[in-house]
Structures are given as structure tokens and as C-alpha cells.
Scaffold this motif. Sequence first.
Motif, PDB file in Angstrom:
ATOM      1  N   LYS A 129       0.867  -1.189   0.000  1.00  0.00           N
ATOM      2  CA  LYS A 129       0.000   0.000   0.000  1.00  0.00           C
ATOM      3  C   LYS A 129       0.899   1.233   0.000  1.00  0.00           C
ATOM      4  CE  LYS A 129      -4.129   1.774   0.687  1.00  0.00           C
ATOM      5  NZ  LYS A 129      -5.362   1.991   1.315  1.00  0.00           N
ATOM      6  N   GLU A 130       0.617   2.150  -0.915  1.00  0.00           N
ATOM      7  CA  GLU A 130       1.432   3.371  -1.014  1.00  0.00           C
ATOM      8  C   GLU A 130       0.606   4.618  -0.725  1.00  0.00           C
ATOM      9  OE1 GLU A 130       4.002   0.443  -2.234  1.00  0.00           O
ATOM     10  OE2 GLU A 130       2.079   0.761  -3.221  1.00  0.00           O
ATOM     11  N   HIS A 131       1.316   5.642  -0.295  1.00  0.00           N
ATOM     12  CA  HIS A 131       0.643   6.922  -0.014  1.00  0.00           C
ATOM     13  C   HIS A 131       1.651   8.048  -0.269  1.00  0.00           C
ATOM     14  CE1 HIS A 131      -2.273   9.602   1.767  1.00  0.00           C
ATOM     15  NE2 HIS A 131      -1.363  10.101   2.576  1.00  0.00           N
ATOM     16  N   LEU A 132       1.146   9.138  -0.835  1.00  0.00           N
ATOM     17  CA  LEU A 132       2.014  10.293  -1.123  1.00  0.00           C
ATOM     18  C   LEU A 132       1.436  11.516  -0.428  1.00  0.00           C
ATOM     19  CD1 LEU A 132       4.070  12.038  -2.855  1.00  0.00           C
ATOM     20  CD2 LEU A 132       2.344  12.041  -4.644  1.00  0.00           C
ATOM     21  N   SER A 140       5.568   3.579   1.601  1.00  0.00           N
ATOM     22  CA  SER A 140       5.159   2.257   1.136  1.00  0.00           C
ATOM     23  C   SER A 140       5.206   1.308   2.324  1.00  0.00           C
ATOM     24  CB  SER A 140       6.099   1.756   0.032  1.00  0.00           C
ATOM     25  OG  SER A 140       5.729   0.438  -0.331  1.00  0.00           O
ATOM     26  N   VAL A 141       4.086   0.631   2.586  1.00  0.00           N
ATOM     27  CA  VAL A 141       4.022  -0.352   3.672  1.00  0.00           C
ATOM     28  C   VAL A 141       3.467  -1.647   3.083  1.00  0.00           C
ATOM     29  CG1 VAL A 141       3.754   1.344   5.529  1.00  0.00           C
ATOM     30  CG2 VAL A 141       1.726   0.502   4.346  1.00  0.00           C
ATOM     31  N   ASN A 142       3.698  -2.752   3.735  1.00  0.00           N
ATOM     32  CA  ASN A 142       3.204  -4.021   3.194  1.00  0.00           C
ATOM     33  C   ASN A 142       2.996  -5.058   4.289  1.00  0.00           C
ATOM     34  OD1 ASN A 142       5.667  -6.063   3.226  1.00  0.00           O
ATOM     35  ND2 ASN A 142       6.477  -4.046   2.662  1.00  0.00           N
ATOM     36  N   CYS A 143       2.210  -6.076   3.953  1.00  0.00           N
ATOM     37  CA  CYS A 143       2.054  -7.226   4.847  1.00  0.00           C
ATOM     38  C   CYS A 143       1.652  -8.425   3.990  1.00  0.00           C
ATOM     39  CB  CYS A 143       1.007  -6.953   5.931  1.00  0.00           C
ATOM     40  SG  CYS A 143      -0.665  -6.729   5.300  1.00  0.00           S
ATOM     41  N   ALA A 144       1.787  -9.608   4.566  1.00  0.00           N
ATOM     42  CA  ALA A 144       1.387 -10.827   3.842  1.00  0.00           C
ATOM     43  C   ALA A 144      -0.084 -11.100   4.129  1.00  0.00           C
ATOM     44  CB  ALA A 144       2.243 -11.994   4.299  1.00  0.00           C
ATOM     45  N   ILE A 145      -0.818 -11.604   3.119  1.00  0.00           N
ATOM     46  CA  ILE A 145      -2.201 -12.052   3.371  1.00  0.00           C
ATOM     47  C   ILE A 145      -2.373 -13.460   2.809  1.00  0.00           C
ATOM     48  CG2 ILE A 145      -3.300  -9.773   3.516  1.00  0.00           C
ATOM     49  CD1 ILE A 145      -4.190 -10.055   0.614  1.00  0.00           C
ATOM     50  N   GLU A 146      -3.264 -14.226   3.449  1.00  0.00           N
ATOM     51  CA  GLU A 146      -3.477 -15.638   3.077  1.00  0.00           C
ATOM     52  C   GLU A 146      -4.461 -15.766   1.911  1.00  0.00           C
ATOM     53  OE1 GLU A 146      -2.570 -18.683   5.241  1.00  0.00           O
ATOM     54  OE2 GLU A 146      -0.940 -17.267   5.593  1.00  0.00           O
ATOM     55  N   ASP A 171      -8.893 -11.576   3.281  1.00  0.00           N
ATOM     56  CA  ASP A 171      -8.139 -10.814   4.291  1.00  0.00           C
ATOM     57  C   ASP A 171      -7.890  -9.358   3.873  1.00  0.00           C
ATOM     58  OD1 ASP A 171      -7.934 -13.245   5.560  1.00  0.00           O
ATOM     59  OD2 ASP A 171      -5.929 -13.685   4.784  1.00  0.00           O
ATOM     60  N   VAL A 172      -8.302  -9.003   2.641  1.00  0.00           N
ATOM     61  CA  VAL A 172      -7.899  -7.705   2.089  1.00  0.00           C
ATOM     62  C   VAL A 172      -8.367  -6.521   2.935  1.00  0.00           C
ATOM     63  CG1 VAL A 172      -8.275  -6.086   0.173  1.00  0.00           C
ATOM     64  CG2 VAL A 172      -7.477  -8.387  -0.294  1.00  0.00           C
ATOM     65  N   SER A 173      -9.664  -6.480   3.311  1.00  0.00           N
ATOM     66  CA  SER A 173     -10.120  -5.245   3.976  1.00  0.00           C
ATOM     67  C   SER A 173      -9.486  -5.081   5.350  1.00  0.00           C
ATOM     68  CB  SER A 173     -11.651  -5.182   4.029  1.00  0.00           C
ATOM     69  OG  SER A 173     -12.130  -6.206   4.854  1.00  0.00           O
ATOM     70  N   GLU A 174      -9.280  -6.185   6.072  1.00  0.00           N
ATOM     71  CA  GLU A 174      -8.617  -6.091   7.374  1.00  0.00           C
ATOM     72  C   GLU A 174      -7.164  -5.616   7.201  1.00  0.00           C
ATOM     73  OE1 GLU A 174      -7.354  -9.005  11.053  1.00  0.00           O
ATOM     74  OE2 GLU A 174      -8.933  -9.709   9.693  1.00  0.00           O
ATOM     75  N   TYR A 192      -5.225  -2.143   8.486  1.00  0.00           N
ATOM     76  CA  TYR A 192      -3.969  -2.252   9.239  1.00  0.00           C
ATOM     77  C   TYR A 192      -2.878  -1.387   8.593  1.00  0.00           C
ATOM     78  CZ  TYR A 192       0.504  -4.429  10.540  1.00  0.00           C
ATOM     79  OH  TYR A 192       1.807  -4.645  10.928  1.00  0.00           O
ATOM     80  N   LEU A 193      -2.772  -1.459   7.243  1.00  0.00           N
ATOM     81  CA  LEU A 193      -1.724  -0.703   6.534  1.00  0.00           C
ATOM     82  C   LEU A 193      -2.036   0.801   6.525  1.00  0.00           C
ATOM     83  CD1 LEU A 193      -0.947  -3.120   3.546  1.00  0.00           C
ATOM     84  CD2 LEU A 193       0.383  -2.804   5.642  1.00  0.00           C
ATOM     85  N   ASP A 194      -3.323   1.157   6.391  1.00  0.00           N
ATOM     86  CA  ASP A 194      -3.701   2.579   6.449  1.00  0.00           C
ATOM     87  C   ASP A 194      -3.306   3.192   7.792  1.00  0.00           C
ATOM     88  OD1 ASP A 194      -4.717   2.801   3.934  1.00  0.00           O
ATOM     89  OD2 ASP A 194      -6.790   2.379   4.495  1.00  0.00           O
ATOM     90  N   ASN A 195      -3.568   2.447   8.865  1.00  0.00           N
ATOM     91  CA  ASN A 195      -3.202   2.931  10.209  1.00  0.00           C
ATOM     92  C   ASN A 195      -1.701   3.066  10.356  1.00  0.00           C
ATOM     93  OD1 ASN A 195      -5.656   3.414  11.441  1.00  0.00           O
ATOM     94  ND2 ASN A 195      -5.993   1.243  11.823  1.00  0.00           N
ATOM     95  N   LYS A 196      -0.993   2.122   9.762  1.00  0.00           N
ATOM     96  CA  LYS A 196       0.483   2.164   9.837  1.00  0.00           C
ATOM     97  C   LYS A 196       0.994   3.447   9.171  1.00  0.00           C
ATOM     98  CE  LYS A 196       3.126  -1.600   9.707  1.00  0.00           C
ATOM     99  NZ  LYS A 196       4.001  -2.707   9.299  1.00  0.00           N
ATOM    100  N   ILE A 197       0.450   3.766   7.997  1.00  0.00           N
ATOM    101  CA  ILE A 197       0.863   4.992   7.285  1.00  0.00           C
ATOM    102  C   ILE A 197       0.532   6.232   8.133  1.00  0.00           C
ATOM    103  CG2 ILE A 197       0.405   6.465   5.265  1.00  0.00           C
ATOM    104  CD1 ILE A 197       0.045   3.812   3.644  1.00  0.00           C
ATOM    105  N   LYS A 198      -0.693   6.255   8.690  1.00  0.00           N
ATOM    106  CA  LYS A 198      -1.115   7.370   9.542  1.00  0.00           C
ATOM    107  C   LYS A 198      -0.146   7.580  10.703  1.00  0.00           C
ATOM    108  CE  LYS A 198      -6.020   7.552   9.144  1.00  0.00           C
ATOM    109  NZ  LYS A 198      -7.035   6.604   9.455  1.00  0.00           N
ATOM    110  N   ASN A 199       0.224   6.467  11.354  1.00  0.00           N
ATOM    111  CA  ASN A 199       1.118   6.539  12.522  1.00  0.00           C
ATOM    112  C   ASN A 199       2.508   7.033  12.128  1.00  0.00           C
ATOM    113  OD1 ASN A 199      -0.934   5.608  14.089  1.00  0.00           O
ATOM    114  ND2 ASN A 199      -0.279   3.472  14.067  1.00  0.00           N
TER     115      ASN A 199
END
Length: 575
Positions: A450-453, A543-549, A553-556, A560-567
Motif C-alpha cells: 500500500k502506497e501513499h504520497l 510504502s508499507v506491506n504485509c502478507a495475506i493468506e 483478508d484484504v479489507s482487514e 492495518y496498513l492505512d493505520n500504519k501509514i497514519k502513525n
Amino acid sequence: MHIEKAILDKVNVWLTPTFDNETHEAIREMMTTAPKELEDSFYKNLEFGTGGMRGIMGVGTNRINKYTLGKNTQGLSDYLKKSFPGEQLKVAIAYDCRHNSNTLAKVVADVFSANGIKVFLFSDMRPTPELSFAVKYLGCHSGIVLTASHNPPEYNGYKVYWQDGGQLVPPQDNEIIQMIEALDYSEIKFEANNDLIEYIDVQLDEAFINSAIENATFNTSASAKENLKIVFTSLHGTSIKLVPDVLAKAGYSDVEIVKEQAEPNGNFPTVKSPNPEEPEALTMALDLAEKTNADIVIGTDPDSDRLGVAVRDTEGKMILLNGNQSMVVMTHFLLQQWKKQGKLTGTEFIGSTIVSTPMMLELASGYDVECKVGLTGFKWIAKFIKDFPNQKFIGGGEESFGFMVGDAVRDKDAVASTLLVCEMAAQAKEKGSSLYQELLQMYVNFGFYKEHLISITKKGIEGANEIKQMMVDLRENPMKEINGQRVVCIEDYQSSKGRDLINNEEFGITIPKSNVLIYYLEDGSKICARPSGTEPKIKFYFSVNCAIESINDVSEAENYLDNKIKNIIAEMRLN
């Protein structure tokens, strides 16, 4: 208002007989009614940057006009003669839908021809990628396109291409700039030799269309093409000249064009900004997609080198892909198709930039090809193609909505990319999937990125100093930890040095110097800081990332990644 002597000296030069009466009158008018504007028009020379020149049209050294562009062209003519002694020099010239583009293109053609250089001039506006294609197709030494991309209506610009169809790169760009700066306006040869100017159109269009179809179509069935419902907008730009023809010739018959935006118009009357990066620019196209129940929406910028794409999500709602998402789905599709055709031999590569998604590296390793990463700008991807002739370029892009399919065009190309996106969407729909589903499956296979500018604007001299200080602080007092994650590596593209903080080792960076700084965190997050070269802004790319099964799992994971960028943004005090 008092005008500085240095500016008045420049103004007086423009009042000499070297310049025409129209120019004299415009200057006298400004002297009496708009001294502030006069000052802005002359206080500096419009810079010929590494990608060419872009500025407001008008009279003066800091404006786009026949004299500033004439001087560029005279300097380039002199440089070509020096670089290719004894050869019959050839150049191609194209222009977009902006005000004065056609008359300025003719001025540029006149100056080249007056210098004994053969000119191929498009008879009407054309997409920028077609100029890149024409340079190679016609065996030209150089090419020019008159465009200011998606800048406001009062702007125009002058982009220079070299023999390979790519934009100028070092050291040639600086050598040409030096020759231009050494010239006097009186040395410009404006007297055209019309015998050396040849108008080009249909033959080039056909070759370009065929090349796009050859590079961007992959055995999609006729029924799949007919079943894909497309909405297309040219945003008042040049792509209307070619994209509908390319889609029709490739077999896509269900194409709705946004009629209100189909007429080329340098005022771009229906949008705030004719930039497909801005969601607002595609509003009319999205409305039409709802009326027609379209599968996909595509919009291109005025010179048709960038494209914005919207697709239906799992709920059937139209959503805009960002530049990183459209880049990875296009690259993945190309890799899949090349593999299917048995064309992956281990010598292929894809291209990306240091501020784009690291997911490109995952795709490359998944298909056992190389991902070459350069500075922002397609001239660097074109340079890779030139510098590594034994490797085959598959495709590549950058986060700012540009993509290049194969190496027939050596710049971002919204014409071939539009066709490629339609191929993907058509094939996905035929097998009961969608382009969006394909993207989600990629997140399962390669990691969810997930990317954010964010762009922070700081105007004026004070603002420029603040931006400078922000970069100094990030360099001299680097953060050790961000959002509970250790900083494991810092790359400084200005000093061409990187530091691995885990092993405390320094390493060299071979990419050309640029004012860019990248922090890598231990969880794979990446933060890039870069002052804009053209605007009073500093940009931060996250740019943040995580593994999904699974796709479930996408919306969860997204939350999680949106919050990481915010933080991260909060901890770096950037909000």
C-alpha cells in the motif's frame, strides 16, 4: 513601481530591432500598465531543464515565446552539427492541443530548416509517445514535442528527444544547455527553408497504431473484446486522435467516449486540472460509466502520456486505481503473457523508479527477471534500454500514472497502455474474474503493498529554506526508529551513499545524483523524501506491506496498513 536596472537592461535588449514590433508593443504596454508582470517576465531566463523547458506563454526571457524557443532550437541545431559532422541531419516535431502549440511548432521547424536540417513536422496535434516513435521510425537524430503536459492552460513547453527516441540524459543535456546559454538572440536563424520541411501524418499514424497493437495485444478472443464495456475520455487532449482508432482496430467495439471532453481544447473547460492523477478529472467519465454499466474507465492527459484507470471493485462500485496499482497490474500481465509465449529467457528486465512501489521487485523475482530501478522520469528507463542492448525490456512505469509497453516508444505511452489495460480487463472478464480481482490475487501471491504520497507546499524564499532545512535534518539527524520499527538502512542519492545500519556498513549508489533520501524500516516499510524540481513542494512517499493468506483478508489488511501509514506520518510530524 521601481524596476531594477538589471531587469531594465534585459528589457531594452528586447526593444532592439532583433525582436519584432508585436514584441515591442507588448513590452511597452506592460511598462505602463503591468510593471509587476514585466518584472516577472524578465527577472530570469526560463530554464532549459534536463527534460526541456516549461513555462507561461508571453513576452520575455522568463516566458515561452518564439525567441526563447528559437534560441533553444538554434543551440540544439549547433549541437547536432557538432555531434554528427557530415551527416544529413533529421528531426521530427510534434505538438499538443495547447494554445499556440501549432504556431510555435512551425517556428521551431523554421529554425531547424534555416540551419540546413531536414524536418518532419506533424500536420496536426499528436500524442507525445507518437513523437518518440517517429524519431526512431524515421531515423531522426533528434525530436521535439511542444507540450506542457497537464499544467494549467497558460503554459506551454518544449521537450527534447535523442536518436533512440528517449528524452535527453546526461551529459548531453548539460552540453546543449551550455550551447543555448552562450547564444545571443541575434544569432537565431528564423528564415525557413521550406524545401526541408516535410509534413507527416497518416503513414506515421498507421505505423504507430500497428506497433501499439503488436506490443500490447495478447491473443484475447474476439468475443472477450466485444464483451468489454469501455468508457474513454481524452480530457480535451491529443489522445482522441489515436486511442479510439487503436481500440477499434484491435477489436474493441463497445467504447463510449465522453463527448463533452472529446474536442481538443487548450482551455480544458470541463476540468480543474486535465490530470488523470486527480480523481476530479475523471468525474464525467465515471458518471457515464454508471449510466452505461461499463467495466472500465480510462482517461489520458493532454499529451497522452499518462493514464488514469477506474475499475469495479468486488461490490461492483467504480474505484480509481492509483499509479502504483495500475503499474503492477500491467507489469504482471505482461510477465504472464511473455511467460506463456515462452519469451522469458533470463535476459529480460522491467523498469521502475526509486519512489515507486517495491512490489515491482517482488514481481521481478517471481518471474526470474531483473527489475532496474532509476530516478523519477521515463528518460531513465529509456536510458536502461539504450545502456543494456543485450537485455530485452518488457515494460515498466512510475507511480505518477505513466507506463511503457515494450521498447518501440521510449517514453511513457498512454496509447499502448490503454490497449494493454483493456486486454487484461477483457481476459479477466471472460474467465469470470475482473481486473480488480486480479489485483487482489496479486496481493495474495506477492504481498499486499500500500502506497501513499503527501505533498507539503512551502511558498516563496522562506518556504524554499524550510524545505531545505527539512532535508538537512533528515540527513544530519536521521531518525533511528519510526512507529516502533528500527530504521535499518538509509540511502542518500545526493551523496551517492547508503548505510546499512544493522551491520554498520556503507555502500555506494550508482544511480545519478539527486536530492532524494530513503529510509527503510525493519518491517519492510519505505519512506522517501524528495523536494519537487518544478514546484515549491516537498514530497513524502510511503510504502508499507504485509502478507495475506486469501482475498478475504484484504479489507482487514488494508485497515492495518492505512493505520500504519497514519502513525508514520504522525510520528514524523508531517500532518
